[in-house]
Design a protein around this motif. Structure first.
Motif, PDB file in Angstrom:
ATOM      1  N   THR A  56     -14.406 -14.501  -8.446  1.00 36.64           N
ATOM      2  CA  THR A  56     -13.616 -14.877  -7.268  1.00 36.64           C
ATOM      3  C   THR A  56     -13.628 -13.748  -6.243  1.00 36.64           C
ATOM      4  OG1 THR A  56     -12.223 -16.242  -8.698  1.00 36.64           O
ATOM      5  CG2 THR A  56     -11.384 -15.756  -6.487  1.00 36.64           C
ATOM      6  N   LEU A  57     -13.392 -12.516  -6.695  1.00 34.63           N
ATOM      7  CA  LEU A  57     -13.439 -11.368  -5.784  1.00 34.63           C
ATOM      8  C   LEU A  57     -14.836 -11.215  -5.181  1.00 34.63           C
ATOM      9  CD1 LEU A  57     -11.408  -8.708  -7.827  1.00 34.63           C
ATOM     10  CD2 LEU A  57     -10.577 -10.207  -5.990  1.00 34.63           C
ATOM     11  N   GLY A  87      -4.621 -21.460  -9.781  1.00 39.47           N
ATOM     12  CA  GLY A  87      -4.237 -20.561 -10.867  1.00 39.47           C
ATOM     13  C   GLY A  87      -4.915 -19.212 -10.753  1.00 39.47           C
ATOM     14  N   ARG A  88      -6.198 -19.221 -10.434  1.00 47.38           N
ATOM     15  CA  ARG A  88      -6.932 -17.962 -10.249  1.00 47.38           C
ATOM     16  C   ARG A  88      -6.312 -17.135  -9.134  1.00 47.38           C
ATOM     17  NH1 ARG A  88     -13.466 -18.433 -10.568  1.00 47.38           N
ATOM     18  NH2 ARG A  88     -13.591 -19.489 -12.568  1.00 47.38           N
ATOM     19  N   LEU A  89      -6.076 -17.813  -8.011  1.00 49.73           N
ATOM     20  CA  LEU A  89      -5.550 -17.089  -6.853  1.00 49.73           C
ATOM     21  C   LEU A  89      -4.139 -16.570  -7.109  1.00 49.73           C
ATOM     22  CD1 LEU A  89      -6.955 -19.304  -3.966  1.00 49.73           C
ATOM     23  CD2 LEU A  89      -7.830 -17.103  -4.806  1.00 49.73           C
ATOM     24  N   ASP A  90      -3.339 -17.344  -7.828  1.00 48.09           N
ATOM     25  CA  ASP A  90      -1.997 -16.863  -8.188  1.00 48.09           C
ATOM     26  C   ASP A  90      -2.092 -15.568  -8.988  1.00 48.09           C
ATOM     27  OD1 ASP A  90      -0.846 -19.045  -6.930  1.00 48.09           O
ATOM     28  OD2 ASP A  90      -0.412 -20.134  -8.796  1.00 48.09           O
ATOM     29  N   LEU A  97      -4.693  -8.145  -5.610  1.00 53.82           N
ATOM     30  CA  LEU A  97      -6.124  -8.072  -5.301  1.00 53.82           C
ATOM     31  C   LEU A  97      -6.547  -9.006  -4.170  1.00 53.82           C
ATOM     32  CD1 LEU A  97      -7.439  -7.840  -8.965  1.00 53.82           C
ATOM     33  CD2 LEU A  97      -6.855  -5.984  -7.386  1.00 53.82           C
ATOM     34  N   VAL A  98      -5.779 -10.060  -3.942  1.00 54.07           N
ATOM     35  CA  VAL A  98      -6.012 -10.960  -2.808  1.00 54.07           C
ATOM     36  C   VAL A  98      -4.670 -11.268  -2.160  1.00 54.07           C
ATOM     37  CG1 VAL A  98      -8.036 -12.063  -3.871  1.00 54.07           C
ATOM     38  CG2 VAL A  98      -5.793 -13.158  -4.078  1.00 54.07           C
ATOM     39  N   ARG A  99      -4.747 -11.763  -0.952  1.00 57.37           N
ATOM     40  CA  ARG A  99      -3.529 -12.258  -0.294  1.00 57.37           C
ATOM     41  C   ARG A  99      -3.866 -13.566   0.402  1.00 57.37           C
ATOM     42  NH1 ARG A  99      -3.484  -7.336   2.089  1.00 57.37           N
ATOM     43  NH2 ARG A  99      -5.146  -7.134   3.598  1.00 57.37           N
ATOM     44  N   ARG A 100      -2.872 -14.406   0.465  1.00 52.02           N
ATOM     45  CA  ARG A 100      -2.997 -15.661   1.203  1.00 52.02           C
ATOM     46  C   ARG A 100      -2.439 -15.403   2.598  1.00 52.02           C
ATOM     47  NH1 ARG A 100      -1.262 -17.852  -4.194  1.00 52.02           N
ATOM     48  NH2 ARG A 100      -2.903 -19.274  -4.883  1.00 52.02           N
ATOM     49  N   VAL A 101      -3.194 -15.861   3.604  1.00 52.01           N
ATOM     50  CA  VAL A 101      -2.823 -15.618   4.993  1.00 52.01           C
ATOM     51  C   VAL A 101      -2.828 -16.954   5.725  1.00 52.01           C
ATOM     52  CG1 VAL A 101      -3.434 -14.375   7.099  1.00 52.01           C
ATOM     53  CG2 VAL A 101      -3.934 -13.357   4.869  1.00 52.01           C
ATOM     54  N   ARG A 102      -1.720 -17.261   6.389  1.00 50.58           N
ATOM     55  CA  ARG A 102      -1.644 -18.501   7.159  1.00 50.58           C
ATOM     56  C   ARG A 102      -2.456 -18.343   8.437  1.00 50.58           C
ATOM     57  NH1 ARG A 102       0.733 -22.774   5.827  1.00 50.58           N
ATOM     58  NH2 ARG A 102       2.147 -21.825   4.360  1.00 50.58           N
ATOM     59  N   ASP A 111      -5.778 -19.150   4.376  1.00 57.18           N
ATOM     60  CA  ASP A 111      -6.995 -18.453   3.990  1.00 57.18           C
ATOM     61  C   ASP A 111      -6.665 -17.444   2.903  1.00 57.18           C
ATOM     62  OD1 ASP A 111      -8.733 -19.695   5.820  1.00 57.18           O
ATOM     63  OD2 ASP A 111      -8.169 -18.291   7.400  1.00 57.18           O
ATOM     64  N   VAL A 112      -7.683 -17.082   2.155  1.00 62.51           N
ATOM     65  CA  VAL A 112      -7.551 -16.061   1.115  1.00 62.51           C
ATOM     66  C   VAL A 112      -8.447 -14.908   1.530  1.00 62.51           C
ATOM     67  CG1 VAL A 112      -7.878 -15.531  -1.324  1.00 62.51           C
ATOM     68  CG2 VAL A 112      -7.191 -17.832  -0.625  1.00 62.51           C
ATOM     69  N   GLU A 113      -7.945 -13.688   1.375  1.00 58.61           N
ATOM     70  CA  GLU A 113      -8.758 -12.518   1.679  1.00 58.61           C
ATOM     71  C   GLU A 113      -8.516 -11.439   0.644  1.00 58.61           C
ATOM     72  OE1 GLU A 113      -7.629 -11.193   5.588  1.00 58.61           O
ATOM     73  OE2 GLU A 113      -5.768 -10.310   4.869  1.00 58.61           O
ATOM     74  N   LEU A 114      -9.505 -10.561   0.504  1.00 59.52           N
ATOM     75  CA  LEU A 114      -9.361  -9.417  -0.392  1.00 59.52           C
ATOM     76  C   LEU A 114      -8.377  -8.425   0.216  1.00 59.52           C
ATOM     77  CD1 LEU A 114     -13.047  -8.518  -1.345  1.00 59.52           C
ATOM     78  CD2 LEU A 114     -11.313  -9.449  -2.853  1.00 59.52           C
ATOM     79  N   THR A 115      -7.558  -7.830  -0.614  1.00 61.19           N
ATOM     80  CA  THR A 115      -6.764  -6.694  -0.171  1.00 61.19           C
ATOM     81  C   THR A 115      -7.649  -5.459  -0.279  1.00 61.19           C
ATOM     82  OG1 THR A 115      -5.968  -6.224  -2.399  1.00 61.19           O
ATOM     83  CG2 THR A 115      -4.627  -7.750  -1.052  1.00 61.19           C
ATOM     84  N   SER A 116      -7.193  -4.334   0.235  1.00 64.81           N
ATOM     85  CA  SER A 116      -7.989  -3.110   0.099  1.00 64.81           C
ATOM     86  C   SER A 116      -8.135  -2.755  -1.378  1.00 64.81           C
ATOM     87  CB  SER A 116      -7.372  -1.961   0.894  1.00 64.81           C
ATOM     88  OG  SER A 116      -6.052  -1.722   0.488  1.00 64.81           O
ATOM     89  N   GLU A 117      -7.087  -2.995  -2.177  1.00 66.11           N
ATOM     90  CA  GLU A 117      -7.180  -2.747  -3.619  1.00 66.11           C
ATOM     91  C   GLU A 117      -8.174  -3.702  -4.269  1.00 66.11           C
ATOM     92  OE1 GLU A 117      -4.436  -2.728  -7.676  1.00 66.11           O
ATOM     93  OE2 GLU A 117      -3.437  -2.844  -5.731  1.00 66.11           O
ATOM     94  N   GLY A 118      -8.156  -4.951  -3.849  1.00 65.94           N
ATOM     95  CA  GLY A 118      -9.101  -5.933  -4.376  1.00 65.94           C
ATOM     96  C   GLY A 118     -10.529  -5.570  -4.044  1.00 65.94           C
TER      97      GLY A 118
END
Length: 167
Positions: A56-57, A87-90, A97-102, A111-118
């Protein structure tokens, strides 16, 4: 020097009808893929990821810096059900590691995006997996790598396009 496939073929010689050359090629490919999978799993474990998390990442990371995807796009690319993707995204979101962004343009879209940690953990996993691949392929010189890549491509093209003539 004999390898495990030479011993495998010797055990079966005369007991079952098979082409030894084909058996040697296919079995070596299977053993190499199995070895690669095991060592890649170890590399992922070293950074605390499971395979589904890495995949996923990886798909998000492949979208470039700031790359985003909708959950449904990710589900389609990864061939996972929408519920499975949720479930994966949760799990990945809870781990930071990811964040959901409206979406700004359409408030219904998420949308889903990687965080800097991800991104950092994904890149570390890429490095570790790359080391395993380099070690495996590195036993061959560049010319042999080119030949092997071309031969494997020819085989894969035949399997992906069974009705087409060779070359």
């Amino acid at each position: 020097m004999d390898d495990s496939v030479d011993r495998h073929i010797a055990r079966w010689r005369g007991k079952a009808p098979f082409d030894e050359r084909v058996e040697a090629i296919v079995t070596r490919m299977q053993f190499l893929v199995k070895h690669l999978a095991q060592t890649k799993d170890s590399a992922l474990a070293a950074v605390g990821l499971q395979d589904f998390e890495y995949e996923t990442l990886h798909w998000l990371g492949a979208r470039g810096e700031g790359g985003r995807a909708t959950p449904s796009e990710l589900a389609a690319e990864l061939k996972v059900s929408p519920a499975g993707m949720t479930g994966r995204l949760d799990t990945l979101e809870k781990a930071g590691l990811v964040r959901r962004v409206r979406s700004v343009e359409d408030r219904r879209r998420v949308d889903v995006e990687l965080t800097s940690e991800g991104r950092a953990i994904w890149l570390k996993a890429m490095d570790l997996r790359g080391e395993v691949e380099d070690a495996m392929v590195g036993v061959l010189g560049p010319d042999d790598q080119d030949v092997l890549a071309a031969l494997l491509k020819r085989m894969l093209l035949r399997m992906e396009n069974p009705g087409t003539p060779d070359r």
